[in-house]
Write an enzyme that holds these catalytic residues in place. Structure first.
Site, PDB file in Angstrom:
ATOM      1  N   LYS A 297       0.811  -1.322  -0.089  1.00  8.70           N
ATOM      2  CA  LYS A 297      -0.089  -0.056   0.326  1.00  8.70           C
ATOM      3  C   LYS A 297       0.771   1.828  -0.030  1.00  8.70           C
ATOM      4  CE  LYS A 297      -3.612  -2.140   0.816  1.00  8.70           C
ATOM      5  NZ  LYS A 297      -4.241  -3.753   0.901  1.00  8.70           N
TER       6      LYS A 297
HETATM    7  C1  PLP Z   1      -4.282  -4.413   0.558  1.00 10.30           C
HETATM    8  C2  PLP Z   1      -4.086  -6.253   0.559  1.00 10.30           C
HETATM    9  C3  PLP Z   1      -3.752  -7.090  -0.477  1.00 10.30           C
HETATM   10  C4  PLP Z   1      -5.254  -7.426  -1.105  1.00 10.30           C
HETATM   11  O1  PLP Z   1      -5.255  -5.647  -2.029  1.00 10.30           O
HETATM   12  P1  PLP Z   1      -6.544  -5.446  -3.075  1.00 10.30           P
HETATM   13  O2  PLP Z   1      -6.147  -4.231  -3.677  1.00 10.30           O
HETATM   14  O3  PLP Z   1      -7.515  -4.866  -1.711  1.00 10.30           O
HETATM   15  O4  PLP Z   1      -6.881  -6.701  -3.861  1.00 10.30           O
HETATM   16  C5  PLP Z   1      -3.329  -8.177   0.057  1.00 10.30           C
HETATM   17  N1  PLP Z   1      -2.216  -8.762   0.352  1.00 10.30           N
HETATM   18  C6  PLP Z   1      -1.594  -6.759   1.549  1.00 10.30           C
HETATM   19  C7  PLP Z   1      -1.007  -7.744   2.337  1.00 10.30           C
HETATM   20  C8  PLP Z   1      -2.659  -5.976   1.217  1.00 10.30           C
HETATM   21  O5  PLP Z   1      -2.106  -5.304   1.981  1.00 10.30           O
END
Ligand code: PLP
Length: 464
Positions: free
Chosen positions: A112
């Site tokens: 993120k």
């Molecule tokens: C947010 C997240 C996901 C999922 O990603 P999306 O974009 O919501 O599909 C997978 N793994 C981790 C560690 C995350 O923080």
């Protein structure tokens, strides 16, 4: 570049307005009016570029004239300068065809950060020129969005952040990364419910006239277009290192809200030769089911060892429905309204067939995840986190031709989920230095029942 809503009934906006707005007025999500296409020569020319130069090349068509190239490069250099690996998102080889794209070298140790470090800087830049100067960010997090957004926005003068997380359903490291940030513009709320409850409340606040009238709302969830845009970059960055455009590459993506894998779809639309996007889910498999059988119906959320994927409503799926459904906003709006009332929808067959050409859904249970984590540790010498483990399990189970390299997106640092990693591999990953002291710091957060009224009251009492 102009942006249109997936529900066809909101104003067309430019990049700056879309970044600040998040959700569209009609409840839809913004997407570019058309997909910019990079020529084969342009893609070949990305091969030796740094992450920042790749980012500028991939994002410029989406940013349009909202920022000139030097300004965009400056923001990217600042955002990605905070990552603690010189390659920003290094690609690691596991065996002759399996690769790992490590997206977790940012400040909060999950992918993120790639989007939110940039988004924080975009907010600040656009607010400094905008007349309407204060922004209230409201978000729901299954763990990682919250910490990444809080790190990116803490202490920024013109922004308040209200971050909802499901009480007791995020890991201790994740919670502390949010609640130990004591900057006055950060407001953490533990909601007594699931992530979907929290996300429903956030959506309702965005639709609420009183809240909208009093506060200038914005979103940091992957409903915000700028986030997805920033994630398109690493698909190009990895693929050109594996021989694109002379060959095609597949990606396996641990999926929750369908944001990360939708960024892969955008990369394919822009001309990147993508052999397959493997949509790896845990037992909360609504998206995997929708892709394989057309059944998009949500049941109760099951808590798993991969909390960032414990989701039964994948917001960004709407963007795919809109794009593959001929970009008919009114039709998408009707589909989504039906889903919102019945919690179920059947994906129209023409959309499902088109989706199946590029995506394949794979549900991975706890045993398969553990096996993949153990394989990575014992056979390839990499300790990986459970979310990456889900995607690696799906990648290893894939029936793609043997000459197609498969890149698993490693979305979190293993130390974020130390207990699960230790159980699967016997190895306890150490917290990186940048998180030292996390367990000694003071926490601050409010606990509220999962109702719109209480959360709205809390936000309106503190928002500016
Ligand atoms: C947010 C997240 C996901 C999922 O990603 P999306 O974009 O919501 O599909 C997978 N793994 C981790 C560690 C995350 O923080």
């Amino acid at each position: 570049m102009d942006y249109v809503s997936t529900r066809g009934d909101a104003p067309v906006l430019g990049f700056e307005a879309v970044t600040l707005a998040g959700l569209a007025d009609d409840g839809g999500l913004y997407v570019p009016r058309e997909w910019p296409v990079l020529s084969r020569e342009t893609i070949a020319g990305l091969a030796g570029l740094s992450y920042v130069d790749t980012a500028v090349a991939v994002m410029t068509p989406f940013v349009g004239d909202a920022l000139d190239e030097d300004a965009l490069r400056g923001l990217c250099a600042e955002a990605y300068g905070r990552f603690d690996h010189a390659a920003v998102t290094p690609l690691v080889q596991l065996d002759h065809r399996q690769w790992l794209l490590e997206l977790f070298h940012g400040p909060t140790l999950a992918f993120k950060d790639v989007a939110l470090q940039l988004l924080g800087l975009l907010f600040e830049r656009f607010l400094s020129s905008a007349r309407d100067t204060h922004l209230t960010v409201i978000g729901a997090t299954s763990g990682d969005t919250g910490s990444a957004a809080i790190d990116a926005l803490a202490g920024r003068a013109k922004i308040d952040v209200f971050m909802l997380h499901p009480k007791g359903r995020v890991s201790d490291v994740q919670r502390r990364q949010m609640t130990t940030v004591l900057a006055p513009n950060i407001h953490n709320i533990a909601v007594e419910g699931s992530f979907d409850d929290a996300q429903t409340i956030v959506k309702a606040l965005f639709a609420d006239q009183e809240t909208r009238g009093r506060l200038n709302l914005s979103a940091v969830n992957s409903i915000n277009w700028a986030r997805l845009m920033a994630q398109v970059v690493y698909y190009f960055y990895a693929a050109v290192r594996l021989g694109v455009p002379e060959r095609a590459v597949a990606f396996s993506v641990p999926t929750g809200n369908f944001g990360d894998v939708f960024a892969g779809y955008v990369a394919a639309k822009m001309g990147l030769p993508v052999a397959k996007l493997i949509v790896a889910t845990n037992v909360n498999d609504i998206v995997a089911r929708a892709l394989s059988s057309g059944d998009y119906s949500s049941g109760p959320v099951v808590a798993t060892a991969t909390p960032s994927m414990d989701i039964q409503v994948s917001s960004n799926f709407e963007r795919l429905l809109f794009d593959l459904g001929g970009r008919d906003g009114l039709a998408t709006a009707a589909l989504m309204r039906g889903f919102e009332t019945t919690k179920a929808m059947t994906i129209p067959e023409d959309i499902r067939t088109q989706a199946a050409a590029l995506f394949s859904g794979k549900r991975v249970d706890a045993d398969a995840m553990g096996l993949a984590m153990r394989w990575a540790c014992e056979k390839a010498g990499r300790v990986i986190d459970p979310h990456s483990g889900v995607a690696l399990a799906a990648a290893r189970a894939s029936d793609l031709p043997g000459d197609v390299p498969i890149v698993t997106l490693a979305t979190a640092h293993p130390a974020k989920f130390g207990d699960t990693v230790e159980r699967a591999t016997g190895v306890r990953p150490a917290l990186p230095v940048r998180l030292a002291g996390l367990f000694d710091r003071q926490e601050r957060y409010a606990t509220l029942p999962a109702t719109l009224e209480t959360v709205r009251g809390f936000v309106l009492a503190r928002g500016r």
